[in-house]
Design an enzyme around this catalytic site. Sequence first.
Site, PDB file in Angstrom:
ATOM      1  N   HIS A 316       0.723 -10.271  23.405  1.00 48.39           N
ATOM      2  CA  HIS A 316       1.595  -9.156  23.762  1.00 48.39           C
ATOM      3  C   HIS A 316       1.936  -8.257  22.587  1.00 48.39           C
ATOM      4  CE1 HIS A 316       2.219 -11.490  27.471  1.00 48.39           C
ATOM      5  NE2 HIS A 316       2.611 -10.355  28.001  1.00 48.39           N
ATOM      6  N   GLY A 317       1.744  -8.724  21.382  1.00 46.26           N
ATOM      7  CA  GLY A 317       2.054  -7.860  20.259  1.00 46.26           C
ATOM      8  C   GLY A 317       2.012  -8.592  18.932  1.00 46.26           C
TER       9      GLY A 317
END
Length: 459
Positions: A316-317
């Site tokens: 996600h990041g």
Amino acid sequence: MVFISDSFVFLFLPVFLLVYAIVPARFRNASILLFSLIFYGWWRFDFLPLLIVIACWSWATGLWIIRSAGRERRIALLAAILAPLASLIWFKYANLLAESLLALGVPIGHWTAVPLPIGLSFFVFGAISYSVDVFRKTVAAEPSLVNYATYQAMFGHLVAGPVVRYQSVAERLTSRSFDLSEFTEGWRRFMLGFAQKVLLGDTLAPLVDAGYSLPNPGMADVALTVTAYTLHLYFDFAGYSSMAIGLGLMVGLKFPENFDDPYLSKSITEFWRRWHISLSSWLRDYLYIPLGGNRVGMVRSYFNLLVTMALGGLWHGASWTFLVWGIWHGLGLIAARLWNSARAPAIPALVSHLLTMIFVMIGWLLFRAQDWQVAQTMMSGLLGFNGLSFSSPMIATARPTELLTLCLGLFVVYAPALPDYPLRRLIARPPFELALLLWLCALWTMQSRTVIPFLYFQF
């Protein structure tokens, strides 16, 4: 370019649909591909070659896989996976590695931040799943580069999902016909997703931003902020997924559903069967099961689950907070399995649901935090270290519009669990006319606001 923009709604989409309708059937995939490249290049033209190279590489190595055997076949699979995976690691995690090394005092010289191409995670995951499925012989390799590139680059799901597997669209890529009822359903889904994003998701954004900007938030501040973010994230991402599915249906392609009322879940296991379904199923089939799944003993299966969720968090990041968020959910899933294996007494449904949502919302608190300092500030506020009441800035931000939208959002989320009655059915599946009215309201609302990018663009 984003779906929530005048350029997309009044220029790009009408022109695309007109061209798609008038070209001969054999050129329809090519028209989707052309407009998809324009759509992506509209954001940053210099990253367009990356998308093209990954698509061409994945297509070519897919043909290599089916034409080889034995050791060469495994080498072909490795090559097919490593190239797009290397691009994902470089563009997405090089900055995190450099920042971490600098924080530890490791001399790495002058570092120039690497920009993250929008949608990279989604089309890399699509490429990997295609290569693995061809290797497993669950799908046939696509002989046409145009067809394969159309699957990879289709603008509907290109930049924020859902994670579309080739096998879900393979048949219709080669043969499909126009279906008015399908097109109408696609348009209805697009309008509903648009309205969901603008009218519900974006309206809650000021509450979230205000809460996370407070230097010393109280417990009430954090509770309101996290509740608003819980709904903001859902309506934003579910809205995008609905629009993507609708755009696919307009051209005869069926993308997988990505949400199934996740906030009605009564366990964390059920939550992950309902939330971001295309990603959770991808992680299960291409990471958890290859690691051994639950076939390798209890301890090893729990380790596999924790690794899968930790990597899912990092997906996600490029932030350690995302890693901790993934571990948090991994531990939650392990705890749920331990509880079930211990044959413990069943928890009442309402209590189980409340505990699940508290667990999920604490996770969202970490998920939204930009860094550890913000996460610690919000967690301290949640524990009441800064008082229990609302602060003046939060009271000023929580206008009637935001509070009414919060209540409406909660009603929409919980409506499917209510007894069957006309209003519930209306919310569960709004008719075309109501979708059109909501879409027009969203268009009107959009004109008075700054466009808020989809939250999953950054992933």
